[in-house]
Write a protein that holds these residues in place. Structure first.
Motif, PDB file in Angstrom:
ATOM      1  N   PHE A 103       0.894  -1.606   0.233  1.00  0.00           N
ATOM      2  CA  PHE A 103      -0.012  -0.304  -0.153  1.00  0.00           C
ATOM      3  C   PHE A 103       0.678   1.200   0.674  1.00  0.00           C
ATOM      4  N   GLY A 104       2.751   1.125  -0.235  1.00  0.00           N
ATOM      5  CA  GLY A 104       3.008   2.222  -0.501  1.00  0.00           C
ATOM      6  C   GLY A 104       4.028   2.961   1.240  1.00  0.00           C
ATOM      7  N   PRO A 105       4.853   3.871   0.441  1.00  0.00           N
ATOM      8  CA  PRO A 105       5.271   4.094  -0.630  1.00  0.00           C
ATOM      9  C   PRO A 105       5.631   3.008  -2.356  1.00  0.00           C
ATOM     10  N   ALA A 106       5.870   3.540  -3.002  1.00  0.00           N
ATOM     11  CA  ALA A 106       5.559   3.466  -4.173  1.00  0.00           C
ATOM     12  C   ALA A 106       7.312   2.997  -4.311  1.00  0.00           C
ATOM     13  N   GLY A 107       7.481   2.375  -4.918  1.00  0.00           N
ATOM     14  CA  GLY A 107       9.570   2.367  -5.177  1.00  0.00           C
ATOM     15  C   GLY A 107      10.419   1.362  -3.984  1.00  0.00           C
ATOM     16  N   HIS A 108       9.369   0.736  -3.558  1.00  0.00           N
ATOM     17  CA  HIS A 108       9.687  -0.383  -2.190  1.00  0.00           C
ATOM     18  C   HIS A 108       9.444  -1.565  -2.504  1.00  0.00           C
ATOM     19  N   ALA A 109      10.532  -2.576  -2.287  1.00  0.00           N
ATOM     20  CA  ALA A 109      10.239  -4.395  -2.062  1.00  0.00           C
ATOM     21  C   ALA A 109       8.998  -4.726  -1.910  1.00  0.00           C
ATOM     22  N   TYR A 110       8.075  -5.907  -1.910  1.00  0.00           N
ATOM     23  CA  TYR A 110       7.660  -6.692  -1.659  1.00  0.00           C
ATOM     24  C   TYR A 110       7.840  -8.141  -1.493  1.00  0.00           C
ATOM     25  N   ASP A 161      16.844 -12.278   0.233  1.00  0.00           N
ATOM     26  CA  ASP A 161      15.932 -13.291   1.084  1.00  0.00           C
ATOM     27  C   ASP A 161      14.802 -12.500   1.971  1.00  0.00           C
ATOM     28  N   ALA A 162      14.383 -12.459   3.097  1.00  0.00           N
ATOM     29  CA  ALA A 162      13.195 -11.905   3.566  1.00  0.00           C
ATOM     30  C   ALA A 162      13.234  -9.979   4.262  1.00  0.00           C
ATOM     31  N   THR A 163      14.856 -10.058   4.132  1.00  0.00           N
ATOM     32  CA  THR A 163      15.325  -8.794   4.526  1.00  0.00           C
ATOM     33  C   THR A 163      15.268  -8.187   3.480  1.00  0.00           C
ATOM     34  N   ALA A 164      14.950  -7.902   1.848  1.00  0.00           N
ATOM     35  CA  ALA A 164      15.006  -6.634   1.243  1.00  0.00           C
ATOM     36  C   ALA A 164      13.327  -6.277   0.881  1.00  0.00           C
ATOM     37  N   ASN A 165      12.459  -7.293   1.975  1.00  0.00           N
ATOM     38  CA  ASN A 165      11.269  -6.556   1.822  1.00  0.00           C
ATOM     39  C   ASN A 165      11.503  -5.488   2.839  1.00  0.00           C
ATOM     40  N   GLY A 166      10.362  -4.307   1.981  1.00  0.00           N
ATOM     41  CA  GLY A 166      10.421  -3.317   2.269  1.00  0.00           C
ATOM     42  C   GLY A 166      11.315  -2.185   2.435  1.00  0.00           C
ATOM     43  N   THR A 167      12.164  -2.405   1.954  1.00  0.00           N
ATOM     44  CA  THR A 167      12.986  -1.453   1.209  1.00  0.00           C
ATOM     45  C   THR A 167      13.221  -0.491  -0.275  1.00  0.00           C
ATOM     46  N   ASN A 168      13.873   0.629   0.092  1.00  0.00           N
ATOM     47  CA  ASN A 168      13.963   1.099  -0.667  1.00  0.00           C
ATOM     48  C   ASN A 168      14.775   0.768  -2.109  1.00  0.00           C
ATOM     49  N   LEU A 169      14.282   0.876  -3.113  1.00  0.00           N
ATOM     50  CA  LEU A 169      14.606   0.582  -4.609  1.00  0.00           C
ATOM     51  C   LEU A 169      15.218   1.387  -5.846  1.00  0.00           C
ATOM     52  N   SER A 190      19.616   3.378  -0.752  1.00  0.00           N
ATOM     53  CA  SER A 190      19.734   3.286   0.674  1.00  0.00           C
ATOM     54  C   SER A 190      19.544   1.715   1.252  1.00  0.00           C
ATOM     55  N   GLY A 191      18.968   0.579   0.547  1.00  0.00           N
ATOM     56  CA  GLY A 191      18.734  -0.613   0.590  1.00  0.00           C
ATOM     57  C   GLY A 191      19.461  -2.011  -0.642  1.00  0.00           C
ATOM     58  N   PRO A 192      19.509  -2.686  -0.216  1.00  0.00           N
ATOM     59  CA  PRO A 192      20.331  -4.093  -0.592  1.00  0.00           C
ATOM     60  C   PRO A 192      20.075  -4.206  -2.145  1.00  0.00           C
ATOM     61  N   LEU A 193      18.745  -3.622  -2.859  1.00  0.00           N
ATOM     62  CA  LEU A 193      18.241  -3.610  -4.243  1.00  0.00           C
ATOM     63  C   LEU A 193      17.912  -1.878  -4.804  1.00  0.00           C
ATOM     64  N   LEU A 194      18.630  -2.033  -5.542  1.00  0.00           N
ATOM     65  CA  LEU A 194      18.667  -0.737  -6.750  1.00  0.00           C
ATOM     66  C   LEU A 194      17.825  -1.257  -8.248  1.00  0.00           C
ATOM     67  N   LEU A 195      17.184  -0.514  -8.660  1.00  0.00           N
ATOM     68  CA  LEU A 195      16.454   0.055  -9.496  1.00  0.00           C
ATOM     69  C   LEU A 195      16.595   0.779 -10.587  1.00  0.00           C
ATOM     70  N   THR A 196      17.127   0.897 -11.486  1.00  0.00           N
ATOM     71  CA  THR A 196      17.849   1.241 -12.419  1.00  0.00           C
ATOM     72  C   THR A 196      16.937   2.144 -14.257  1.00  0.00           C
ATOM     73  N   PRO A 197      16.761   2.991 -14.487  1.00  0.00           N
ATOM     74  CA  PRO A 197      16.167   2.767 -16.451  1.00  0.00           C
ATOM     75  C   PRO A 197      16.876   2.073 -17.300  1.00  0.00           C
ATOM     76  N   PRO A 198      16.282   1.165 -17.876  1.00  0.00           N
ATOM     77  CA  PRO A 198      16.914   1.514 -18.992  1.00  0.00           C
ATOM     78  C   PRO A 198      17.931   1.946 -20.014  1.00  0.00           C
ATOM     79  N   THR A 199      19.437   1.311 -20.980  1.00  0.00           N
ATOM     80  CA  THR A 199      20.289   1.962 -21.543  1.00  0.00           C
ATOM     81  C   THR A 199      19.472   2.089 -22.735  1.00  0.00           C
ATOM     82  N   ARG A 200      18.542   1.451 -22.991  1.00  0.00           N
ATOM     83  CA  ARG A 200      17.500   1.528 -24.010  1.00  0.00           C
ATOM     84  C   ARG A 200      16.410   1.223 -23.859  1.00  0.00           C
ATOM     85  N   PRO A 201      15.051   2.044 -24.318  1.00  0.00           N
ATOM     86  CA  PRO A 201      13.818   1.547 -23.581  1.00  0.00           C
ATOM     87  C   PRO A 201      13.652   0.888 -24.412  1.00  0.00           C
TER      88      PRO A 201
END
Length: 201
Positions: free
Chosen positions: A63-70, A134-142, A146-157
């Motif tokens: 239920f948010g905020p967006a950009g977090h891991a579930y 593992d489970a520790t990623a749950n709720g972290t910011n992507l 600040s978290g173990p994961l990072l989500l970045t835009p594509p070099t070519r859409p």
């Protein structure tokens, strides 16, 4: 970085999922280009969503905020990773179903075993293993680093003409909703298996 999808309403989750194809997710020394995703809405109209009946201790992150891991555990052995989307208070998530390992191949292979490159992250559980999560990623910011994961835009859409859509995989309800999206012809896309209900004896 273009993170406009963070502000998209939950009702537009299918388009948000399509938009995330080609994005890259990094963790544990491995980077994966997303080739297959699956959308789930918690707006009360998608019975396949974990948030269909409202927030619970397990699903409140949706239920948010967006950009977090579930993350959630399935079959008593596998973790799956979702990106929370939608405006705060509106549940929605995109399941990361498959991808191509574009950096850290050798490290991914130590976690996945001696499998072909295309199978390193081919399927949602394999993707999580390849990233070393593992489970520790749950709720972290992507998105903010600040978290173990990072989500970045594509070099070519990924162009709309390169995207296919079809029914979701392994869900008992609303399985024919065409909210699974993949890059057409990509070898890392998982095999489609329609859900078959178990018979009770």
């Amino acid at each position: 970085m273009d993170h406009s999808w963070l502000n998209a309403p939950a009702a537009e989750i299918a388009e948000t999922a399509r938009t995330l194809l080609g994005w890259e997710v990094s963790a544990g020394g491995v980077r994966i280009r997303l080739t297959e995703v699956e959308a789930y809405a918690g707006t009360g109209e998608d019975p396949a969503s974990h948030a269909h009946r409202g927030p619970t201790p397990r699903t409140k992150v949706m239920f948010g905020p967006a950009g977090h891991a579930y993350t959630y555990f399935v079959f008593g052995m596998h973790w799956c990773l979702n990106v929370v989307c939608g405006r705060e208070g509106e549940a929605a998530a995109v399941l990361l179903r498959a991808g191509a390992v574009v950096d850290g191949v050798d490290l991914a292979r130590t976690r996945r075993g001696e499998v072909p490159d295309r199978d390193l992250a081919r399927g949602p559980a394999r993707l999580v293993v390849a990233l070393g999560l593992d489970a520790t990623a749950n709720g972290t910011n992507l998105v903010d680093g600040s978290g173990p994961l990072l989500l970045t835009p594509p070099t070519r859409p990924v162009a709309p003409s390169e995207v296919s859509a079809g029914p979701r995989v392994g869900v008992a309800a609303a399985h024919d909703v065409p909210w699974r999206f993949w890059i057409t012809g990509d070898p890392t896309v998982s095999t489609y298996r329609r859900h078959v209900p178990r018979r009770r004896h």
